[in-house]
Design an enzyme around this catalytic site. Structure first.
Site, mmCIF file in Angstrom:
data_model
loop_
_atom_site.group_PDB
_atom_site.id
_atom_site.type_symbol
_atom_site.label_atom_id
_atom_site.label_comp_id
_atom_site.label_asym_id
_atom_site.label_seq_id
_atom_site.Cartn_x
_atom_site.Cartn_y
_atom_site.Cartn_z
ATOM 1 N N HIS A 135 0.867 -1.194 0.000
ATOM 2 C CA HIS A 135 0.000 0.000 0.000
ATOM 3 C C HIS A 135 0.903 1.244 0.000
ATOM 4 C CE1 HIS A 135 -3.480 2.362 0.267
ATOM 5 N NE2 HIS A 135 -3.937 2.056 1.470
ATOM 6 N N GLN A 138 -0.348 4.969 0.848
ATOM 7 C CA GLN A 138 -0.592 5.159 2.278
ATOM 8 C C GLN A 138 0.717 5.437 3.015
ATOM 9 O OE1 GLN A 138 -3.680 5.004 4.152
ATOM 10 N NE2 GLN A 138 -2.264 5.935 5.603
ATOM 11 N N CYS A 270 -3.557 3.375 9.279
ATOM 12 C CA CYS A 270 -3.993 3.731 7.923
ATOM 13 C C CYS A 270 -5.505 3.943 7.857
ATOM 14 C CB CYS A 270 -3.563 2.651 6.947
ATOM 15 S SG CYS A 270 -4.084 0.986 7.424
HETATM 16 N N1 NVA Z 1 -4.406 -4.133 5.536
HETATM 17 C C1 NVA Z 1 -5.615 -3.435 5.206
HETATM 18 C C2 NVA Z 1 -5.316 -2.011 4.818
HETATM 19 C C3 NVA Z 1 -6.531 -1.181 4.514
HETATM 20 C C4 NVA Z 1 -6.199 0.224 4.116
HETATM 21 C C5 NVA Z 1 -6.333 -4.167 4.090
HETATM 22 O O1 NVA Z 1 -5.679 -4.581 3.119
HETATM 23 O O2 NVA Z 1 -7.542 -4.367 4.188
HETATM 24 N N1 CP Z 2 -6.319 3.633 4.316
HETATM 25 C C1 CP Z 2 -7.040 3.342 3.213
HETATM 26 O O1 CP Z 2 -6.500 3.026 2.135
HETATM 27 O O2 CP Z 2 -8.376 3.491 3.377
HETATM 28 P P1 CP Z 2 -9.541 3.030 2.374
HETATM 29 O O3 CP Z 2 -9.529 1.522 2.377
HETATM 30 O O4 CP Z 2 -10.776 3.620 2.945
HETATM 31 O O5 CP Z 2 -9.214 3.557 1.013
#
Ligand code: NVA
Ligand code: CP
Length: 310
Positions: A135, A138, A270
């Site tokens: 990610h 982020q 996040c």
């Molecule tokens: N680890 C989480 C991050 C969400 C922003 C996911 O992948 O669902």
């Molecule tokens: N932190 C983040 O990416 O949030 P969303 O899943 O809401 O986009």
């Protein structure tokens, strides 16, 4: 702009040079100031961003869509069932076709390889809006937020407590890139991937910082400047949530655990946060918590990324 990133995709922080990372922060700071003072900054007048989402999103979708609009362009949202992608059309052909219409693509999906292939077969920049592996937007935002709060990154220590997931991986990439120490505490079976840890160790070695992968959350948080956590079950792992909850309960970030950090530690997440699981309300809502500044900064940092690559 000192560093030319035009046409480049943003798939992993690992692919960026240190100069590119700081260029993103410089442009984000400028764009944030311009927005706050009402100065126009339509750097992407008439450009189009395709936004492909195979998973839900609040922050990523709204910050990208608002961001491209503020830059003078337009964002187009495509949900899981809107495209032929991976149903009757390959990633490669989709990339070739979208490249004939759009100025850039932002994608959130499961398989990281799909993002790599989209960039490989297309001819426009691809921005990774989260995969099962990484990610990066982020974590660039998180580092920018730390820089705003602490004026420096190199030499700080970040403790990440919880699942060795996409957030842990991008934090390993990001912290090691900028010379921050990172200590990760996860239960066994949920550690970050060995290849990402070993790349991070090599970066950290070059930058004179440290990477630690531990079992014990107290040891990880010792002397930390930043405490970071994320959900125990990520999107796509909902069926494992109950089992994971048992295994992760001793990894909760709570008032007891944060006592081991520096007094002025920053709490980061996040979001979305599962309050009462990986973090308590007390920590989330404490004066040390900067979670909503992080969320806001997604807008400014992603505008910088789009302005630089598109
Ligand atoms: N680890 C989480 C991050 C969400 C922003 C996911 O992948 O669902
Ligand atoms: N932190 C983040 O990416 O949030 P969303 O899943 O809401 O986009």
């Amino acid at each position: 702009m000192a560093v030319n990133m035009k046409g480049k995709s943003l798939i992993s922080i690992h692919d960026l040079t240190l100069e590119e990372v700081y260029e993103i922060f410089d442009v984000a700071k400028t764009l944030k100031e311009k927005l706050l003072t009402g100065e126009p900054h339509r750097l992407l007048e008439g450009k189009t961003l395709g936004m492909i989402f195979s998973k839900p999103s609040t922050r990523t979708r709204i910050s990208f869509e608002t961001g491209i609009f503020q830059l003078g362009g337009i964002g187009m949202y495509f949900g899981a069932n809107d495209l032929q992608l991976k149903k009757s059309e390959s990633v490669a052909d989709t990339a070739r076709v979208l490249s004939r219409y759009l100025s850039g693509i932002m994608i959130r999906t499961f398989d990281h390889q799909d993002v790599i292939d989209l960039a490989k077969y297309g001819s426009i920049p691809v921005i990774n809006g989260l995969t099962d592996l990484l990610h990066p937007c982020q974590v660039l935002t998180d580092l920018f937020t730390i820089l705003e709060k602490r004026r420096v990154l190199k030499g700080l220590k970040l403790a990440y407590i919880g699942d060795g997931n996409n957030m842990a991986h991008s934090l390993l990439n990001g912290c090691s890139k900028v010379g921050m120490d990172i200590s990760i505490a996860s239960p066994s079976g949920y550690k970050p991937l060995a290849e990402i840890v070993s790349n991070a160790k090599a970066n950290a070695n070059y930058m004179g910082s440290k990477v630690e992968i531990l079992d014990d959350p107290v040891a990880a948080v010792k002397g930390a400047d930043i405490i970071y956590t994320d959900v125990w079950a990520s999107m796509g792992q909902e069926q494992e949530a109950a089992d994971r909850k048992k295994k992760f309960m001793s990894y909760q970030v709570n008032d007891q655990l944060v006592k081991n950090a520096k007094d002025d530690y920053l709490f980061m997440h996040c979001l979305p946060a599962h309050r009462g699981d990986e973090v308590t309300n007390e920590v989330c809502d404490s004066p040390n918590s900067v979670i909503f500044d992080e969320a806001e900064n997604r807008l400014h940092v992603q505008k910088a990324i789009m302005a630089l690559v598109m």
